[in-house]
Design an enzyme around this catalytic site. Structure first.
Site, PDB file in Angstrom:
ATOM      1  N   ASP A 152       0.769  -1.355  -0.079  1.00 19.21           N
ATOM      2  CA  ASP A 152      -0.037  -0.045  -0.043  1.00 19.21           C
ATOM      3  C   ASP A 152       0.882   1.133   0.058  1.00 19.21           C
ATOM      4  OD1 ASP A 152      -1.756  -2.109   0.642  1.00 19.21           O
ATOM      5  OD2 ASP A 152      -3.062  -0.808   1.851  1.00 19.21           O
ATOM      6  N   LYS A 215      -6.963   3.158  -3.427  1.00 17.90           N
ATOM      7  CA  LYS A 215      -7.202   3.402  -2.025  1.00 17.90           C
ATOM      8  C   LYS A 215      -7.428   4.684  -1.572  1.00 17.90           C
ATOM      9  CE  LYS A 215      -5.387   2.170   2.752  1.00 17.90           C
ATOM     10  NZ  LYS A 215      -4.074   1.535   3.334  1.00 17.90           N
ATOM     11  N   LYS A 251     -10.118   0.397  -2.410  1.00 18.94           N
ATOM     12  CA  LYS A 251     -10.073   0.143  -0.892  1.00 18.94           C
ATOM     13  C   LYS A 251     -10.417   1.317  -0.350  1.00 18.94           C
ATOM     14  CE  LYS A 251      -6.944  -1.382   2.586  1.00 18.94           C
ATOM     15  NZ  LYS A 251      -5.539  -1.777   2.897  1.00 18.94           N
TER      16      LYS A 251
END
Length: 315
Positions: A152, A215, A251
């Site tokens: 991430d 995300k 996400k």
């Protein structure tokens, strides 16, 4: 900077084209996006559908600990919870992944061996994204070498807001190259992007650079994941697949704490991107406290008794 035609067939081929493309994207109707998100959030679902939604949400959770006080013991405990969220009920699905800092990846990998639960690591100078590229690459390399299956990363929001899209693009490409077989989730930190138009541009930029997921946020900035922002990102992945044929996941992370919040997001996914995204492969929820509420609501549905938070382990 050169945009890969393999990643982006027929879109752009260089820096100037990238800027023109991003600023040529349709503007987001702020009122319309917020009204649609609010309307979808009022959808009611039947009891049987709610039970399925809770299990689906559990399976989509990236159970997260990203604190300076994190210890190997805390990570092992979190991994145990991720594999067996409710030790008294084997029918509860395991979570999608455990998300930790890069120096704790090896600990998480050892604890999760053979479980099927992934290990995600924040890298690239999380949460600010402000560090030399060499440092970001080294952080990514360490996490991957230690066994992380997902990275991430955070974009440099300062560069993005200054209009230096090529720098952001090139950093994503470089990090993606270091990921090897690991999936790359690109964190936009939407709370700092200010406008929905910027969220749409950043979403497309990340996907064009090779992101496997986009995300919303680090969870360290407010506002974090909001329904309208998630809506804009879901529209982006839907439209990107229609144009390129490549599917990218979404996400939302930060601020999703209740079962009601999680189900609202699942409705949003189904109604905006479509059922193809209703799987942990394409939709995740980054959370630390959400899992307990999902477990409490699940217990209430299956037994008729509402178990308090003390029944479950603390995250």
């Amino acid at each position: 900077m050169c945009v890969s035609t393999e990643t982006l067939p027929g879109l752009v081929t260089g820096t100037a084209e990238l800027r023109r493309f991003l600023h040529g994207l349709p503007g987001v109707d702020q009122v319309g996006a917020e009204e649609r998100a609010a309307r979808l959030a009022t959808r009611s679902i039947k009891k049987s559908a709610k039970a399925e939604a809770i299990d689906l949400a559990i399976s989509m959770v990236d159970l997260t600990t990203l604190e300076g006080a994190d210890t190997p013991g805390k990570v092992r405990a979190l991994c145990a919870k991720g594999m067996h969220p409710d030790p008294g009920d084997a029918s509860v699905p395991k979570v999608a992944a455990i998300c930790v800092y890069s120096d704790l990846v090896a600990e998480a990998v050892r604890a999760l061996t053979g479980s099927g639960v992934g290990v995600a690591s924040v890298a690239t100078a999380f949460p600010s994204g402000r560090a030399p590229l060499d440092a970001k690459l080294a952080d990514t390399r360490r996490a991957v070498d230690d066994g992380a299956s997902e990275i991430d990363m955070v974009i440099d929001r300062g560069a993005f807001l200054a209009g230096d899209y090529a720098k952001v693009y090139d950093e994503i490409v470089a990090i993606k190259a270091e990921c090897g077989e690991a999936h790359l989730k690109v964190i936009l930190e939407t709370g700092e992007l200010v406008t929905y138009d910027n969220v749409r541009r950043a979403s497309w930029l990340a996907m064009m650079a090779g992101a496997d997921f986009i995300k919303t946020s680090t969870g360290k900035v407010s506002p974090a994941a909001t329904l309208p922002v998630t809506l804009v990102m879901l529209e982006a992945v839907r439209d990107y697949r229609a144009r390129t044929g490549r599917q990218v996941g979404v996400k939302p992370a930060g601020g999703i704490r209740s079962t009601k919040d999680a189900i609202k997001h699942l409705v949003l996914v189904n109604e905006t991107a479509g059922p193809d995204w209703l799987t942990p492969r394409w939709f995740r929820i980054g959370a630390s406290s959400l899992l307990n509420d999902l477990l409490m609501q699940r217990r209430k549905l299956t037994t008729g008794v509402y178990a308090g938070p003390d029944y479950f382990t603390m995250d």
